[in-house]
Design an enzyme around this catalytic site. Structure first.
Site, PDB file in Angstrom:
ATOM      1  CG  ASN A  11     -27.319 -46.693   0.371  1.00  0.00           C
ATOM      2  OD1 ASN A  11     -27.384 -45.983   1.319  1.00  0.00           O
ATOM      3  ND2 ASN A  11     -28.096 -47.336  -0.528  1.00  0.00           N
ATOM      4  CE  LYS A  13     -27.773 -51.007   0.703  1.00  0.00           C
ATOM      5  NZ  LYS A  13     -28.230 -52.188   0.015  1.00  0.00           N
ATOM      6  CG  HIS A  97     -31.787 -47.870  -2.687  1.00  0.00           C
ATOM      7  ND1 HIS A  97     -32.420 -49.075  -2.226  1.00  0.00           N
ATOM      8  CD2 HIS A  97     -30.299 -47.941  -2.797  1.00  0.00           C
ATOM      9  CE1 HIS A  97     -31.174 -49.910  -2.255  1.00  0.00           C
ATOM     10  NE2 HIS A  97     -29.835 -49.078  -2.620  1.00  0.00           N
ATOM     11  CD  GLU A  99     -31.968 -51.760   0.333  1.00  0.00           C
ATOM     12  OE1 GLU A  99     -31.395 -50.909   0.983  1.00  0.00           O
ATOM     13  OE2 GLU A  99     -30.764 -52.552  -0.284  1.00  0.00           O
ATOM     14  CD  GLU A 169     -28.438 -49.163  -6.828  1.00  0.00           C
ATOM     15  OE1 GLU A 169     -27.343 -49.334  -6.233  1.00  0.00           O
ATOM     16  OE2 GLU A 169     -29.512 -48.918  -5.938  1.00  0.00           O
ATOM     17  N   GLY A 175     -27.235 -56.847  -2.783  1.00  0.00           N
ATOM     18  CA  GLY A 175     -26.883 -57.182  -1.435  1.00  0.00           C
ATOM     19  C   GLY A 175     -27.091 -58.761  -1.671  1.00  0.00           C
ATOM     20  CB  SER A 215     -23.109 -57.868  -5.654  1.00  0.00           C
ATOM     21  OG  SER A 215     -24.160 -58.271  -5.103  1.00  0.00           O
TER      22      SER A 215
HETATM   23  C1  PEP Z   1     -27.368 -50.370  -3.082  1.00  0.00           C
HETATM   24  O1  PEP Z   1     -27.690 -50.601  -1.956  1.00  0.00           O
HETATM   25  O2  PEP Z   1     -27.347 -49.573  -3.765  1.00  0.00           O
HETATM   26  C2  PEP Z   1     -26.197 -51.698  -3.459  1.00  0.00           C
HETATM   27  C3  PEP Z   1     -25.900 -51.473  -4.813  1.00  0.00           C
HETATM   28  O3  PEP Z   1     -25.906 -52.373  -2.482  1.00  0.00           O
HETATM   29  P1  PEP Z   1     -24.882 -53.770  -2.657  1.00  0.00           P
HETATM   30  O4  PEP Z   1     -23.554 -53.133  -3.168  1.00  0.00           O
HETATM   31  O5  PEP Z   1     -24.656 -54.236  -1.222  1.00  0.00           O
HETATM   32  O6  PEP Z   1     -25.200 -54.774  -3.383  1.00  0.00           O
END
Ligand code: PEP
Length: 251
Positions: A11, A13, A97, A99, A169, A175, A215
């Site tokens: 992703n 973003k 998601h 976010e 997630e 992040g 992450s």
């Molecule tokens: C995500 O945005 O779905 C995500 C898991 O981000 P990151 O890998 O940067 O933690």
């Protein structure tokens, strides 16, 4: 019912201009060209979808979008429909998601409508669910996930969801550099699989792919993939560079 082939999704973003996106996609297409035993998806920003789709043509990497709007068309300034995503070459769409939920007020009801729109156009939904740190601390992880799953998938029948991919997630791991432990991930994935079994039947649940996101990097993908209920990963930051993402795909 789909087999549980490993699925690694990236992703991007709100990163990458058109030329940056195409360059990275071309590098990924080259690095991953011989991968045959897993499904791979990249979700660039809307502005780069068609061009990245072109760059990924004849590669094992599929195109996904990060969001959609549930109406088919109309006066909805700034929104993008499922049919538009299909016409840009998308096979998958990320829905719900954290976010989107956190910064844009997306509700479970919105998520349900978006999944409905994706299914209508044969786009494969990647439904994201996850608890915040305070929800985990208050021991509400499972009730939060239950609610997100049940409300997001309300009124569907299993046949409509045969291409669904679920992504767990934990918000506190996105992040932040904090990865959930393999035990925490396995515990949640196995609970999610039994929940989906209750909702849609055992054979549906047995074939459902559940990704972990939060992450994920080349250093931790291997141990995560050893967990029996982890079928892949949704990768944010570490999907922005072709070399790192390719390492994750080839764990
Ligand atoms: C995500 O945005 O779905 C995500 C898991 O981000 P990151 O890998 O940067 O933690």
């Amino acid at each position: 019912m789909e087999s549980r082939r490993p699925f690694i999704a990236g992703n991007w973003k709100m990163y990458k201009t058109l030329s940056e996106a195409v360059k990275t996609a071309e590098e990924m297409a080259e690095l991953l060209r011989d991968i045959k035993d897993r499904d791979i998806m990249i979700a660039p920003p809307f502005t780069a979808l068609a061009a990245v789709g072109e760059a990924l043509r004849n590669s094992p990497v599929s195109l996904g979008a990060q969001n959609l709007y549930w109406e088919s068309e109309g006066a909805y300034t700034g929104e993008i429909s499922a049919a538009m995503l299909v016409s840009a070459g998308c096979r998958y769409v990320i829905i719900g998601h954290s976010e989107r939920r956190q910064y844009f007020g997306e509700t479970d009801e919105d998520v349900r409508r978006k999944i409905r729109a994706a299914v209508r156009e044969n786009l494969r939904p990647v439904l994201c669910v996850g608890e915040t740190e305070s929800e985990r601390d208050a021991k509400n992880t499972f009730s939060v996930l239950d609610k997100q799953v049940k409300n997001g998938l309300k009124d569907f029948v299993s046949d409509e969801l045969k291409h669904l991919v679920l992504a767990y997630e934990p918000v506190w791991a996105i992040g932040t550099g904090k990865t959930a432990s393999t035990e925490q991930v396995q515990e949640v994935h196995s609970r999610l699989r039994s929940l989906l079994g209750t909702l849609f039947g055992e054979s549906f649940a047995a074939g459902l792919r559940i990704l972990y996101g939060g992450s994920v990097k080349p250093e931790n993908i291997g141990e995560l993939m050893q967990m029996p209920d982890v079928d892949g990963a949704l990768v944010g930051g570490a999907s922005l560079k072709a070399a790192g993402f390719s390492k994750i795909v080839s764990y």
